[in-house]
Design a protein around this motif. Sequence first.
Motif, PDB file in Angstrom:
ATOM      1  N   ASN A  28      47.841  29.604  29.669  1.00  0.00           N
ATOM      2  CA  ASN A  28      46.508  29.919  30.393  1.00  0.00           C
ATOM      3  C   ASN A  28      46.237  31.244  30.480  1.00  0.00           C
ATOM      4  O   ASN A  28      44.951  31.386  30.043  1.00  0.00           O
ATOM      5  N   ARG A  29      47.096  32.076  30.685  1.00  0.00           N
ATOM      6  CA  ARG A  29      46.568  33.517  30.694  1.00  0.00           C
ATOM      7  C   ARG A  29      46.539  34.050  29.207  1.00  0.00           C
ATOM      8  O   ARG A  29      45.412  34.802  29.167  1.00  0.00           O
ATOM      9  N   LEU A  30      47.044  33.582  28.333  1.00  0.00           N
ATOM     10  CA  LEU A  30      46.963  34.168  27.003  1.00  0.00           C
ATOM     11  C   LEU A  30      45.462  33.658  26.492  1.00  0.00           C
ATOM     12  O   LEU A  30      44.759  34.407  25.808  1.00  0.00           O
ATOM     13  N   LEU A  31      44.998  32.490  27.003  1.00  0.00           N
ATOM     14  CA  LEU A  31      43.643  31.931  26.649  1.00  0.00           C
ATOM     15  C   LEU A  31      42.826  32.843  27.384  1.00  0.00           C
ATOM     16  O   LEU A  31      41.714  33.213  26.663  1.00  0.00           O
ATOM     17  N   GLU A  32      42.985  32.897  28.638  1.00  0.00           N
ATOM     18  CA  GLU A  32      41.753  33.842  29.655  1.00  0.00           C
ATOM     19  C   GLU A  32      41.825  35.151  28.828  1.00  0.00           C
ATOM     20  O   GLU A  32      40.764  35.773  28.829  1.00  0.00           O
ATOM     21  N   ASP A  33      42.885  35.900  28.300  1.00  0.00           N
ATOM     22  CA  ASP A  33      43.054  37.185  27.867  1.00  0.00           C
ATOM     23  C   ASP A  33      42.374  37.310  26.215  1.00  0.00           C
ATOM     24  O   ASP A  33      42.510  38.073  25.588  1.00  0.00           O
ATOM     25  N   ARG A  34      42.045  35.904  25.956  1.00  0.00           N
ATOM     26  CA  ARG A  34      41.595  35.894  24.680  1.00  0.00           C
ATOM     27  C   ARG A  34      42.623  36.398  23.371  1.00  0.00           C
ATOM     28  O   ARG A  34      42.419  36.912  22.374  1.00  0.00           O
ATOM     29  N   LYS A  35      43.684  35.908  23.771  1.00  0.00           N
ATOM     30  CA  LYS A  35      44.937  35.866  22.731  1.00  0.00           C
ATOM     31  C   LYS A  35      45.350  34.592  22.194  1.00  0.00           C
ATOM     32  O   LYS A  35      46.181  34.762  21.503  1.00  0.00           O
ATOM     33  N   ILE A  36      44.609  33.847  22.245  1.00  0.00           N
ATOM     34  CA  ILE A  36      44.897  32.396  21.484  1.00  0.00           C
ATOM     35  C   ILE A  36      43.698  32.449  20.631  1.00  0.00           C
ATOM     36  O   ILE A  36      42.470  32.389  20.915  1.00  0.00           O
ATOM     37  N   SER A  37      43.646  32.625  19.355  1.00  0.00           N
ATOM     38  CA  SER A  37      42.640  32.814  18.189  1.00  0.00           C
ATOM     39  C   SER A  37      42.371  31.010  17.750  1.00  0.00           C
ATOM     40  O   SER A  37      43.235  30.481  17.218  1.00  0.00           O
ATOM     41  N   LEU A  39      44.935  27.252  14.962  1.00  0.00           N
ATOM     42  CA  LEU A  39      45.202  27.830  16.196  1.00  0.00           C
ATOM     43  C   LEU A  39      46.344  28.823  16.123  1.00  0.00           C
ATOM     44  O   LEU A  39      47.247  28.595  15.368  1.00  0.00           O
ATOM     45  N   SER A  40      46.126  30.068  16.748  1.00  0.00           N
ATOM     46  CA  SER A  40      46.954  30.951  16.298  1.00  0.00           C
ATOM     47  C   SER A  40      47.325  31.775  17.348  1.00  0.00           C
ATOM     48  O   SER A  40      46.188  32.162  18.356  1.00  0.00           O
ATOM     49  N   PHE A  41      48.534  32.183  17.803  1.00  0.00           N
ATOM     50  CA  PHE A  41      48.796  32.885  18.886  1.00  0.00           C
ATOM     51  C   PHE A  41      50.204  33.373  19.065  1.00  0.00           C
ATOM     52  O   PHE A  41      50.928  32.937  18.163  1.00  0.00           O
TER      53      PHE A  41
END
Length: 289
Positions: free
Chosen positions: A150-159, A261-263
């Motif tokens: 969830n934090r990766l998504l909020e920090d826009r680190k999931i492309s 989807l990339s992270f």
Amino acid sequence: MQYTITIPQAFPEMTVKEVLEDYFLIPRKIRHFLRTKKHVQVNGELINWQSTIRPGDLLSLTFDQDDYPKKSLPAGQKGVIEVLYEDEHLVIVNKPEGMKTHGNEPTEIALLNHVSTEVGATCYVVHRLDMETSGAVLFAKNPFVLPILNRLLEDRKISRTYLALCQGKIAKDQWVITDKIGRDRHDRRKRLVDNRKGQTAETHVTLQSHHGRNSLVNCQLKTGRTHQIRVHLSHHGHPLIGDPLYHPQKAPRLMLHAKTLSFQHPFTLETLTVTATSASFDRYLDSLS
């Protein structure tokens, strides 16, 4: 449940306390139980919480049932969805169009139920796709990894990149749309551009090809507002083909597909890039040629 994580070479130097609190985002109450029950080990040994974690170390965490109470879901069906990537902590699947990501009612069967049944574990939604949209969706396989993703998504680190077929010939090769998006007060299902009161939204559009009077574009989301691509393109005179809300017309489906989807995997630090295909999207595109 017990998890053993090998600390990767690129992992920043942290104490055990910092890893659990700042990186894994484990709630204070559960961190307290981990410490008092001696459920944290490094390389098979109990260590001080101020000790430094180093690359190559094996960090073992043991959670009791009370730490993360088990959630139950109605069973879905196996073989309904395509698994694109899976490991101990997360799973990425290819969602078919016409299926909800999760049900609105506890008894409703949706993608979440099918995924949980397919992998044999109760999963948790990290991000969702509209029912009419197909493509790659990320799920957490346990409540431990959920806040990290969830934090990766909020920090826009999931492309996330999407393929969209829209009406009209787009002339620009590259286009960044930054109109703010708000709720449509006349229709609770819909969103609209509201540059005064709306939420910040950013969509990067790249023209792929023209198909008759339509344009195939690649859209990359920098924010994740509801119906973002649909609202942005429709507002600028390029509604998506087959959009039941913003441009109802005859088409077999909404022509929007979450292609990639990339992270960075939070535990291995390796970059995961997953690509999803859609036969129905490709068939309609081919029919225009």
